[in-house]
Write an enzyme that holds these catalytic residues in place. Structure first.
Site, short mmCIF file in Angstrom:
data_model
loop_
_atom_site.label_atom_id
_atom_site.label_comp_id
_atom_site.label_asym_id
_atom_site.label_seq_id
_atom_site.Cartn_x
_atom_site.Cartn_y
_atom_site.Cartn_z
N TYR A 1 0.83 -1.22 0.00
CA TYR A 1 0.00 0.00 0.00
C TYR A 1 0.86 1.26 0.00
CZ TYR A 1 -3.95 -3.07 1.11
OH TYR A 1 -4.90 -4.05 1.08
N LYS B 1 3.53 -15.54 2.37
CA LYS B 1 3.42 -16.30 1.12
C LYS B 1 4.85 -16.61 0.71
CE LYS B 1 0.88 -17.93 -2.25
NZ LYS B 1 0.05 -19.13 -2.08
N ASP C 1 -3.11 -18.14 1.92
CA ASP C 1 -4.28 -18.82 1.34
C ASP C 1 -4.81 -19.89 2.29
OD1 ASP C 1 -1.78 -19.85 0.77
OD2 ASP C 1 -2.35 -20.78 -1.12
N ASP D 1 -5.24 -6.77 6.00
CA ASP D 1 -6.42 -6.03 5.56
C ASP D 1 -7.54 -7.03 5.26
OD1 ASP D 1 -8.09 -4.07 4.66
OD2 ASP D 1 -6.99 -3.62 2.83
N ASP E 1 -10.78 -8.56 8.16
CA ASP E 1 -12.21 -8.45 7.83
C ASP E 1 -12.87 -9.82 7.92
OD1 ASP E 1 -12.18 -5.76 7.37
OD2 ASP E 1 -13.20 -5.90 5.44
#
Ligand code: NAD
Length: 356
Positions: free
Chosen positions: A143, A192, A224, A248, A252
């Site tokens: 980001y 990852k 994942d 992020d 959620d």
């Protein structure tokens, strides 16, 4: 007697209503646990645009820096939706986090017994309990990395860069390990590393920091797999340590397991325990001014403030307990259930104070 100065950013929509209930509860906790609080109001988001033309006035940054902690309601609403991106209320939100150097975002995902039915996950999957904390890096990674667009041989492309420095990984890892040490002593670092070089540095660094915390059990999980495990067996997690983008998404997902957006608190921490505390929901313009807002996420944000910045864990726990009891007696409309009294935002605040 301990004294604290809290900067209050009420913001827009339901922001003022929910923050008023949270400060009322903090005042009650102060009486009960023997500390005092001074509030200083400052402007952020739409209310700041209306008053000054700027979603994040310099006075707001100065006030926050001069306080022990910051309590934020929510910002934004249709009134400001047509403004250009860099002048919108949400710009103030990102701006205040970076101006205050808030690099760690803490989002608990907890199941309140009284709200078990509200979870979209089956009871047998939730198991006896769920109490996990996502620790997300907030000021680095993709980001904030290099980005751009270019056209080569007539073909347009765009890129964003995931880059983490060693110090950035070390400081967020230490926040997560410190927390795990005080909680269930389990930390799962998400990456990852089978594909990304930045993840390999992340994993190596976490392994090195882990040696400073021999009592914390550490595991690594690919992002994942983690997304899957959260809905398969959320009870296996205590602290989840993530990069900015992975956190992020996963925070959620994790927070929805607990069922209601009006219940979820968060903390953003910088150096020296300084923090900004806010509910994860937005300004809910559709119900602003109707008395229907659920103030509990903001009240629980105050509880996090007591725990992580003001070092008053007993007061924090007392608020959590009062919220649990309040839920078994009354509900705001978003979590209404048959057989329990329906109350307004203000009445819910009063009830929590009464039960504290
Ligand atoms: P929202 O979270 O404001 O609302 C989503 C839905 O949840 C709405 O139906 C709302 O009524 C309900 N809701 C939210 N909080 C509630 C509460 N405490 N009690 C009862 N019901 C609640 O998200 P949105 O509608 O996508 O966004 C509205 C505005 O908020 C937008 O301007 C958006 O940019 C802004 N926003 C701000 C923040 C923030 O300040 N941190 C976060 C998200 C969205």
């Amino acid at each position: 007697m301990k004294h604290f100065t809290i900067t209050v950013l009420k913001g827009d929509g339901i922001g003022p209503e929910i923050v008023d209930q949270a400060t009322k509860v903090l005042d009650r906790a102060a009486d009960k646990f023997g500390f005092t609080v001074t509030y200083q109001r400052a402007l952020l988001g739409g209310e700041a645009i209306d008053a000054t033309g700027n979603p994040l006035p310099q006075e707001t940054i100065d006030a926050c820096k001069a306080s022990d902690a910051v309590l934020l309601g929510a910002v934004g609403g249709p009134k400001w939706d047509t403004l250009p991106g860099d002048q919108r209320p949400e710009k103030g939100l990102l701006g205040i986090r970076s101006a205050l150097g808030l690099f760690a975002n803490l989002r608990p995902a907890v199941i309140f017994e009284a709200l078990r039915d509200a979870s979209p996950i089956k009871q047998e999957i939730i198991g006896d309990s769920m109490d996990l904390m996502v620790v997300r890096e907030l000021t680095g990674g993709i980001y904030f990395g290099d980005r751009g667009r270019e056209t080569n041989h007539g073909v347009e492309s765009a890129y964003d860069t995931e880059r983490y420095s060693l110090p950035e990984i070390e400081r967020i890892a230490r926040v997560a390990f410190d927390l795990a040490e005080k909680r269930g002593k389990k930390l799962c670092s998400v990456d990852k590393a089978n594909v990304l070089e930045s993840s390999r540095l992340w994993r190596e660094t976490v392994a090195r920091i882990a040696k400073e915390y021999p009592q914390v059990e550490v595991s690594n999980m690919y992002v994942d797999n983690c997304a899957m495990q959260l809905v398969r067996n959320p009870g296996q997690f205590d602290v989840l340590l993530t990069s900015n983008i992975f956190g992020d998404i996963l925070s959620d997902e994790a927070s929805m397991i607990s069922g209601s957006i009006g219940m979820l608190a968060s903390a953003s921490l910088g150096e020296n325990q300084f923090g900004l505390y806010e509910p994860i929901h937005g300004s809910a313009p559709d119900i602003a001014g109707t008395g229907k807002a659920n103030p509990l996420a903001t009240i629980l944000s105050v509880s996090m403030m007591l725990k992580y910045t003001l070092n008053l864990p007993e007061a924090a726990k007392a608020i959590e307990d009062a919220v649990s009891k309040a839920l078994s007696q009354a509900r705001t409309p978003d979590i209404r259930t048959e057989g329990l009294r329906e109350v307004t935002c203000e009445q819910m605040g009063d009830l929590v104070c009464e039960l504290l």
